[in-house]
Scaffold this motif. Sequence first.
Motif: not given
Length: 540
Positions: A286-290, A447, A498, A500, A503-504, A516
Motif C-alpha cells: 500500500k502506498k504511504i500517504s504523503a 530518498n 515521505d 514513498s 516503493f520505487r 508497508e
Amino acid sequence: MNGDLREIVVVTLRMYVRNRMALAFSYVFPVLFLLAFLVLYKDDEPLLIRHMGELLTVTILGGACFGLPTTMVSEREHGVWRRYRLSPVPPARIIFGTLLARYLMILVAGILQVIACMLIGGWTPEHPFQLWVAFTLVTLALLGLGLVIAALADTVPAVQALGQCIFLPMLMLGGVAIPLSAYSEVSWLLHLSAFFPGRYAVEVMQQCAQGDGLGPVWFSGLAVVLTGLGAGVTGAKLFRWDAHQRFLTGNKKAWLLATVGVWILIGVGAEAKRMTTKVPGRPSLKKISAPVEPAPPPQSSAPVPPTPTPPAPAPQVEVKAEPVVAPPPPVVVTTPAPVETAPAPPAPTPAILPAAVPPVAAAKTETPPANPAPAPVAAEPWKAYTKVDFARLDIANVPPDNGNVTPIAAANDEPDMSQRADLAQIESALPKWGPAQVTDRVQMVRNILYIAGTLDESQTNTERFVPYLVMNYLQTRIPTEELTQILCWIANHPNDGDASAAFRIQELGVFANVDEQDIPEIRRRNQWYATKFVWWLLGW
C-alpha cells in the motif's frame, strides 16, 4: 460436550503425555525455532513480532504433521485403534475426539509461543481474536495433512520420512523458516512457493498479529480452508484401523488427488492473482500517504531564535535598508541631516544596534519575499547543526559494517561480475530517478538513503556495496558541510519525511520486495546509514 467424546479426549491426552517423541515435536521443537529466530533477528524492533506467523506455523507443523501421525501410527501398531473400532462408540466420534484433543495440545503450545514472544519483545497482537481464528483454521488444515501422513505411513519411521517430505519444503520454499525475500533474485522460487500451504498459513497469522486482520488476506484464508478440506477428505478415505492393512495394497490411492489437486488449484489461483510478487506474512503493498512528513513540529523546536525576533524591527520600516548597507555611523550621518540636532544621533544609534543584531537573521527572512517561497528557508533547521551535534550521534549502537544489518564492504572487498552489473545499472538509472530530483534537499537525501536501506532490508547480494554508490552520488551534488548536517538531521529524525521512494526502488532496475510493514525497519536502517556516513565524512 458429549460424555463419550469427553472420555475420548481425556484418554487421548493421557496417552499423548506418555509419548515423548510427540511431546518433543509439539513443545521442544518450537522453542528451538524461537531461539534461532531470536538470534537471527536480534536487531528487529520490537523483537519477533515480524516473524510471529512463521513461529506459529512451525508450532502447528510440529504438532500436526509429526506429533499427530506419530501417535496414531504408534497406537495402530499396538492395536489400540483396532480396539477403538470394535467399541460401540461411532468411529467418526472417535476420530473427531482425537483431532479435538490434538487441537487443544497445539493450541496450548501456540499460546505459550505467543506469550514468550510478547514477554521478549514487549508487544501485543493487533487482532488477538482474529489471530485465534486464523490459528484454528491453520491447525485444522495441517491436522488434515497429519491424517494423510498417518494413512500413508505403515510404521513410525515412515511417519518421520513422510513428515519431512512436507515439513522441509514448507520451511525452505514456503516462507516458513526462510523469508521469501531471500529468494528475491530467483523468481521461480517465488512462483513455486505459491503451491505450498505454509505460505498462506504464515500470511493469515502474521496479518492478525501485526497487520490489518483477516480481511486483506481473504485469498490466503480461503487457501488454508481448501487445504484442510482436501486433506480431510483424503485422510478420511484412506484411514486405517489395523496395522495389518497396508497402504500399498489398498485400492483407494486415487484419493490422494484430492490433496494434491487442491494445492495445484491454490497455486494456479495465486498466479492468476499475481500474488507471487508479494512476500507472505506481511501486509499487502500500500502506498504511504504523503502527510508522513511531520516537518513543522521539529522545525519549530529547532530554529527557535530567529522566529520571535522579527516583530521587534517591524516599527523601523525606513531603516530596513540601512542596517544591511553599512555600520551605524554612516546611517547616523544620513538620517539626522535634515534635523540638524547633533545630540540626537547617539540616541537612535544604540536603539538601532540592538535591533540590527536580530535583523541580520531577519533580513535573510525578509529577502525571500522577492522569491515567493519563504518555506524552504524556514524548513532548514539542519543548518544549525555543528560538530557538537555530530558527536552526540549514537554510533555505539549502530550495527557493525561486517554484520548482516547495514553492512558496508571492506576496502579490499571487490564485487563480482553480477554485482558489478547491478551496481552499474543503479548508477546509470539514479540521475534520472524521480525521487532523486526533488527540490527539498533533506527529502532528496532521504530518498537516496532509501536505496541502501531498502536493498539491505531485502537482503540483496549488492547490499554491502550500495553505500559507496549512494555516498558518491550525494557527495557530487551536495557540499560536504551541508551533507553532514543533513545526514545528522536524518539520523536524529528518522521517521520524518515521505517514504514513498522505498516503493520505487525497482525503477532503478533492481528487484526489491517492499511492503508497508517494511517501512519502519527501512527507516531505522536509514538512520544507521546516516550515522555511519556522518562519521565517515568527518573522518572519525
